[in-house]
Motif scaffolding. Structure first.
Motif, PDB file in Angstrom:
ATOM      1  N   UNK A   1       0.693  -0.786   6.130  1.00  0.00           N
ATOM      2  CA  UNK A   1       0.060   0.781   5.558  1.00  0.00           C
ATOM      3  C   UNK A   1       1.065   1.669   5.200  1.00  0.00           C
ATOM      4  N   UNK A   2       2.820   2.084   6.690  1.00  0.00           N
ATOM      5  CA  UNK A   2       3.030   2.907   7.004  1.00  0.00           C
ATOM      6  C   UNK A   2       4.495   3.089   6.337  1.00  0.00           C
TER       7      UNK A   2
ATOM      8  N   UNK B   1       0.882  -1.462   0.205  1.00  0.00           N
ATOM      9  CA  UNK B   1      -0.108  -0.102  -0.373  1.00  0.00           C
ATOM     10  C   UNK B   1       0.558   0.690  -0.444  1.00  0.00           C
ATOM     11  N   UNK B   2       1.875   0.812   0.396  1.00  0.00           N
ATOM     12  CA  UNK B   2       3.137   2.772   0.268  1.00  0.00           C
ATOM     13  C   UNK B   2       3.502   2.663  -0.845  1.00  0.00           C
ATOM     14  N   UNK B   3       4.099   1.829  -1.610  1.00  0.00           N
ATOM     15  CA  UNK B   3       4.987   1.687  -2.645  1.00  0.00           C
ATOM     16  C   UNK B   3       4.238   0.889  -3.898  1.00  0.00           C
ATOM     17  N   UNK B   4       4.557   0.825  -5.025  1.00  0.00           N
ATOM     18  CA  UNK B   4       3.874   0.491  -5.776  1.00  0.00           C
ATOM     19  C   UNK B   4       5.097  -0.557  -6.046  1.00  0.00           C
ATOM     20  N   UNK B   5       5.275  -1.497  -6.746  1.00  0.00           N
ATOM     21  CA  UNK B   5       5.766  -2.495  -7.149  1.00  0.00           C
ATOM     22  C   UNK B   5       6.884  -3.691  -5.913  1.00  0.00           C
ATOM     23  N   UNK B   6       6.492  -3.496  -4.927  1.00  0.00           N
ATOM     24  CA  UNK B   6       6.309  -4.111  -3.490  1.00  0.00           C
ATOM     25  C   UNK B   6       5.384  -5.449  -3.856  1.00  0.00           C
ATOM     26  N   UNK B   7       5.643  -6.566  -3.849  1.00  0.00           N
ATOM     27  CA  UNK B   7       5.044  -7.935  -3.490  1.00  0.00           C
ATOM     28  C   UNK B   7       6.035  -8.604  -2.760  1.00  0.00           C
ATOM     29  N   UNK B   8       4.706  -9.384  -2.209  1.00  0.00           N
ATOM     30  CA  UNK B   8       5.351 -10.695  -0.966  1.00  0.00           C
ATOM     31  C   UNK B   8       4.396 -11.979  -1.778  1.00  0.00           C
ATOM     32  N   UNK B   9       5.270 -12.603  -1.669  1.00  0.00           N
ATOM     33  CA  UNK B   9       4.579 -13.969  -1.856  1.00  0.00           C
ATOM     34  C   UNK B   9       5.224 -14.941  -0.684  1.00  0.00           C
ATOM     35  N   UNK B  10       4.421 -15.856  -0.090  1.00  0.00           N
ATOM     36  CA  UNK B  10       4.577 -17.427   0.977  1.00  0.00           C
ATOM     37  C   UNK B  10       4.109 -18.044  -0.377  1.00  0.00           C
ATOM     38  N   UNK B  11       4.784 -19.577   0.477  1.00  0.00           N
ATOM     39  CA  UNK B  11       4.447 -20.892   0.105  1.00  0.00           C
ATOM     40  C   UNK B  11       3.573 -21.802   0.947  1.00  0.00           C
ATOM     41  N   UNK B  12       3.518 -22.927   0.664  1.00  0.00           N
ATOM     42  CA  UNK B  12       2.817 -23.824   2.153  1.00  0.00           C
ATOM     43  C   UNK B  12       4.983 -24.751   2.210  1.00  0.00           C
TER      44      UNK B  12
END
Length: 171
Positions: free
Chosen positions: A49-50, A1-12
């Protein structure tokens, strides 16, 4: 929500990756999670968000007979993580499904376990059980409805629980 392009993924299987360029390149930050059991399941990742580099993560290893609370925070895009001290009563149903940061109150965290709902007013230093007529059920989903300041909880087998106006908790 703060910076465009930041994505996180997690797996099982305990893998956590982050990208800061919208998915062009990814960094595996899994080995930086202190004490995460092998084959843990990454249950939830919540970007702050911050602060663009901050996120919270919840993982479980209950399928391996480990019912510990694996809850983490990073402030540097996963280069380093701190395991939050979540002191829950000993139980085989107190592992964590979800953690979210309140979108309007920095440091207010919401935690859904297999046995109820907790909140921390001080960024994970202290946890308080929130009952308020919520039975001891698995909390799989937590959302803050920002316009009305409501906390919406999705539970396993019981449905939806709404706590109207969380302003007193935020204060």
């Amino acid at each position: 929500p703060v910076k465009e392009g930041v994505l996180w993924t997690g797996s099982n299987d305990g893998q956590v990756h982050v990208t800061q360029d919208g998915g062009k390149t990814w960094t595996n930050v899994s080995s930086n999670l202190p004490g995460l059991p092998q084959w843990a399941t990454i249950r939830h990742i919540d970007a702050s968000y911050f602060n663009a580099g901050t996120c919270y993560l919840a993982a479980t290893a209950n399928h391996n007979g480990d019912f510990g609370a694996y809850v983490y925070k990073t402030v540097d895009f996963g280069k380093t993580w701190v395991r939050l001290n979540v002191q829950l009563p000993e139980s085989n149903s107190n592992y964590v499904h979800q953690i979210i940061e309140d979108p309007d109150k920095q440091g207010l965290l919401w935690l859904g376990t297999d046995n109820g709902l907790y909140f921390s007013p001080n960024d994970g230093q202290q946890w308080i059980r929130l009952k308020n007529n919520l039975p001891p059920v698995p909390v799989y989903g937590i959302a803050v409805q920002r316009n009305f300041k409501d906390l919406v909880i999705g539970t396993y087998g019981r449905g939806i629980y709404i706590l109207d106006n969380i302003t007193p908790i935020r204060e």
